[in-house]
Design an enzyme around this catalytic site. Structure first.
Site, PDB file in Angstrom:
ATOM      1  N   GLY A 133       3.120  40.737  53.791  1.00 30.71           N
ATOM      2  CA  GLY A 133       2.209  41.594  53.071  1.00 30.71           C
ATOM      3  C   GLY A 133       1.772  40.939  51.776  1.00 30.71           C
ATOM      4  O   GLY A 133       2.450  40.051  51.245  1.00 30.71           O
ATOM      5  N   CYS A 134       0.620  41.358  51.253  1.00 30.12           N
ATOM      6  CA  CYS A 134       0.073  40.709  50.054  1.00 30.12           C
ATOM      7  C   CYS A 134       0.945  40.951  48.827  1.00 30.12           C
ATOM      8  O   CYS A 134       1.309  40.006  48.115  1.00 30.12           O
ATOM      9  CB  CYS A 134      -1.356  41.183  49.809  1.00 30.12           C
ATOM     10  SG  CYS A 134      -1.579  42.973  49.763  1.00 30.12           S
TER      11      CYS A 134
END
Length: 319
Positions: free
Chosen positions: A115-116
């Protein structure tokens, strides 16, 4: 040598960005699915099993269903959902995590794209845990600033009305969210950060398209009373061989914009910048990246290149 690649979920934000990257890749043949058959189970299964690498840009449950369609043992799956990021039989697609991570990505057929928010957080935390400066028992507090593209097509549509109407005035200011403190990235942040307890994490979406920065404030007492110089040196050693990571000089005001941190600085690249700042008693540790690049599609391309034995930076921008 040319490799066959299929993007399942090609119409979403990450899927579209992946296709942009793949269009610049001279060793890739993209397998296309007709728009009318994007939800056709048999056609998707055919293409998934024909691919050397299959990217899944789908919701969690749909990703699990897609994986179940694959019976070709040679198909490598790179999944962009949260479905497999903490699964023991999947490899976490963050090459910079630990020295042996690239070898794991190279040999695995199941890779979970990070995930970012998680990527930036983990890249701040894991080196300190590995160095013994930060206890795995610490309960950390962090926040993240991100562009609205991180919310996908629906959020982009809210910020960019297709009918040309004015944006809702409420969207002009930063908007903290996930206030129940149960953001979907927390499990991977905890596990791959080397922590035993989930951090107190607050993401904030801003009125700009892309760019992300995680901020981690800490008293130096929580870091074995290390100096800022020591912390900086830990990051420099940990990432000295990493082509996409820049540990910025300590106290270099040229890295700031009138004393401020530009969250959008790395947009359009696969680069991560790490900054150490603070004073004699406290530190603020910061990592910024493009949430659509290193925070999503760029990271997936990086893992694909590693897995296929292609130069790691092919089709990616370092600076």
């Amino acid at each position: 040598m040319t490799f066959k690649v299929f993007v399942d979920g090609q119409a979403g934000t990450t899927g579209l960005r992946l296709l942009d990257y793949l269009a610049q890749h001279d060793q890739i043949e993209v397998l296309r699915i007709a728009d009318a058959k994007r939800k056709d189970r048999d056609e998707r299964a055919r293409l998934l099993n024909a691919a050397d690498v299959a990217f899944l840009c789908l919701p969690d449950e749909a990703s699990r269903e897609a994986v179940a369609l694959i019976d070709n043992p040679d198909t490598c799956v790179i999944d962009a959902s949260t479905a497999f990021r903490t699964a023991s039989d999947w490899v976490y697609g963050l090459p910079e995590l630990v020295p042996e991570q690239r070898a794991r990505i190279r040999t695995s057929k199941r890779i979970a794209n990070p995930g970012c928010h998680a990527s930036a957080f983990i890249m701040l935390v894991r080196p300190l845990v590995e160095a013994g400066l930060l206890s795995s028992e610490e309960v950390l507090t962090a926040y993240s600033l991100t562009g609205y593209s991180g919310g996908g097509k629906n959020m982009i549509a809210a910020y960019e009305p297709e009918d040309g109407s004015a944006r809702d005035a409420r969207l002009e200011s930063p908007r903290p969210y996930a206030l129940g403190l149960q953001h979907k990235h927390l499990p991977e942040m905890t596990l791959h950060g080397g922590l035993n307890h989930a951090p107190l994490f607050t993401p904030i979406v801003g009125p700009y398209l892309q760019g992300l920065s995680v901020q981690l404030p800490l008293p130096l007492a929580a870091l074995d009373n290390a100096s800022l110089e020591h912390i900086q040196a830990v990051y420099q050693r940990y990432y000295q061989q990493e082509p996409f990571v820049s540990v910025l000089p300590l106290g270099d005001e040229q890295q700031l914009d009138s004393g401020c941190w530009d969250v959008q600085h790395n947009n359009g690249t696969n680069r991560v910048d790490i900054l150490v700042s603070g004073n004699a008693d406290q530190a603020i540790l910061m990592a910024r990246l493009d949430n659509l690049g290193k925070g999503a599609a760029g990271a997936a391309i990086q893992s694909m290149n590693i897995h296929l034995g292609i130069d790691e930076d092919t089709a990616l921008v370092r600076v």
